[in-house]
Design a protein around this motif. Structure first.
Motif, short mmCIF file in Angstrom:
data_model
loop_
_atom_site.label_atom_id
_atom_site.label_comp_id
_atom_site.label_asym_id
_atom_site.label_seq_id
_atom_site.Cartn_x
_atom_site.Cartn_y
_atom_site.Cartn_z
N THR A 56 -15.65 18.40 -1.31
CA THR A 56 -16.68 18.55 -0.28
C THR A 56 -17.65 17.37 -0.36
N LYS A 57 -18.00 17.02 -1.57
CA LYS A 57 -18.88 15.88 -1.80
C LYS A 57 -18.24 14.59 -1.26
N ILE A 58 -17.00 14.39 -1.67
CA ILE A 58 -16.28 13.19 -1.24
C ILE A 58 -16.18 13.14 0.29
N SER A 59 -15.83 14.26 0.89
CA SER A 59 -15.61 14.29 2.33
C SER A 59 -16.90 14.00 3.11
N ASN A 60 -18.00 14.56 2.64
CA ASN A 60 -19.28 14.28 3.30
C ASN A 60 -19.62 12.80 3.20
N TRP A 61 -19.38 12.25 2.04
CA TRP A 61 -19.67 10.84 1.82
C TRP A 61 -18.76 9.96 2.69
N LEU A 62 -17.50 10.34 2.75
CA LEU A 62 -16.56 9.57 3.58
C LEU A 62 -17.00 9.60 5.04
N TYR A 63 -17.36 10.79 5.47
CA TYR A 63 -17.77 10.92 6.87
C TYR A 63 -18.98 10.03 7.16
N ASP A 64 -19.91 9.97 6.22
CA ASP A 64 -21.12 9.18 6.43
C ASP A 64 -20.89 7.68 6.32
N ASN A 65 -19.86 7.27 5.60
CA ASN A 65 -19.71 5.84 5.31
C ASN A 65 -18.50 5.15 5.92
N ILE A 104 0.83 -1.20 0.00
CA ILE A 104 0.00 0.00 0.00
C ILE A 104 0.86 1.26 0.00
N VAL A 105 0.31 2.30 -0.62
CA VAL A 105 1.08 3.54 -0.72
C VAL A 105 0.52 4.62 0.20
N ALA A 106 -0.63 4.34 0.81
CA ALA A 106 -1.25 5.31 1.72
C ALA A 106 -2.15 4.53 2.67
N PRO A 107 -2.46 5.14 3.82
CA PRO A 107 -3.33 4.44 4.76
C PRO A 107 -4.70 4.15 4.14
N ALA A 108 -5.28 3.00 4.44
CA ALA A 108 -6.63 2.68 3.97
C ALA A 108 -7.60 3.72 4.51
N ILE A 109 -8.63 3.99 3.73
CA ILE A 109 -9.49 5.12 4.08
C ILE A 109 -10.26 4.89 5.38
N MET A 110 -10.54 3.66 5.73
CA MET A 110 -11.27 3.45 7.00
C MET A 110 -10.41 3.85 8.19
N GLY A 111 -9.12 3.62 8.08
CA GLY A 111 -8.22 4.02 9.15
C GLY A 111 -8.11 5.54 9.22
N VAL A 112 -8.00 6.13 8.04
CA VAL A 112 -7.92 7.59 7.98
C VAL A 112 -9.16 8.21 8.63
N MET A 113 -10.33 7.70 8.26
CA MET A 113 -11.57 8.27 8.77
C MET A 113 -11.72 8.06 10.26
N ARG A 114 -11.22 6.94 10.72
CA ARG A 114 -11.29 6.69 12.14
C ARG A 114 -10.52 7.75 12.91
N HIS A 115 -9.35 8.06 12.41
CA HIS A 115 -8.54 9.08 13.08
C HIS A 115 -9.15 10.47 12.93
#
Ligand code: HEC
Length: 142
Positions: free
Chosen positions: A112-121, A48-59
């Motif tokens: 903004t769209k992506i971030s809202n979606w990430l936050y929700d999911n 992997i080249v970056a943290p998985a998004i679930m880990g990122v969102m958790r933090h």
């Protein structure tokens, strides 16, 4: 006398493929972020080249429990990443390097769209412990 089965079928089909129809947050994420941030738990941590998004969102949610603040942070960070703003663990930056700015790759609006979606999911269901918080900081910036 025509019956309306075709319409009904059409609705079903368009419902099931609607995710491909326009730039939804998820297709945007897939196109612009998923190259680096996988949406699933990485199978091979060495590749992997970056943290998985679930880990990122958790933090992110640990630092910014309010959606509004989290979205603001992400929009800002993705366009102007810096070590001092980063909320992820310093080892991550050491390992992966700072995230390259995505300016030019993604617009503020898309972000903004992506971030809202990430936050929700993300992180996915089963992680729902953040119901408190009264908006003490009001997110006014400075
Ligand atoms: C070229 C690879 C790459 C792309 C493309 C990319 N990222 Fe990143 N991202 C990284 C790396 C590496 C890190 C970890 C280092 C860091 O935090 O700067 C990171 C970290 C992050 C963080 C955590 C920031 C923090 O506080 O540490 C967020 C949020 C993020 N990315 C969101 C996104 C979004 C949203 C997109 C799509 C618009 C995206 N990234 C596209 C590589 C990428």
């Amino acid at each position: 006398m025509k019956i309306n089965i075709p319409l009904w079928v059409g609705v079903m089909i368009s419902l099931s493929i609607s995710t491909f129809a326009t730039d939804t947050a998820e297709t945007l994420f897939d196109a612009k972020c998923a190259v680096c941030h996988t949406k699933t738990r990485p199978t091979d941590m060495n590749n992997i080249v970056a943290p998985a998004i679930m880990g990122v969102m958790r933090h992110i949610k640990m630092s910014y429990p309010q959606k509004e603040d989290a979205v603001k942070f992400m929009v800002d960070y993705v366009l102007e990443p810096s070590k001092s703003k980063a909320i992820c663990m310093p080892q991550k930056i050491e390992r992966f390097g700072l995230m390259p700015s995505q300016k030019g790759n993604v617009s503020k609006e898309e972000l903004t769209k992506i971030s809202n979606w990430l936050y929700d999911n993300y992180p996915p269901a089963g992680f729902r412990g953040m119901g408190h918080g009264k908006g003490m900081m009001q997110g006014k910036g400075r």
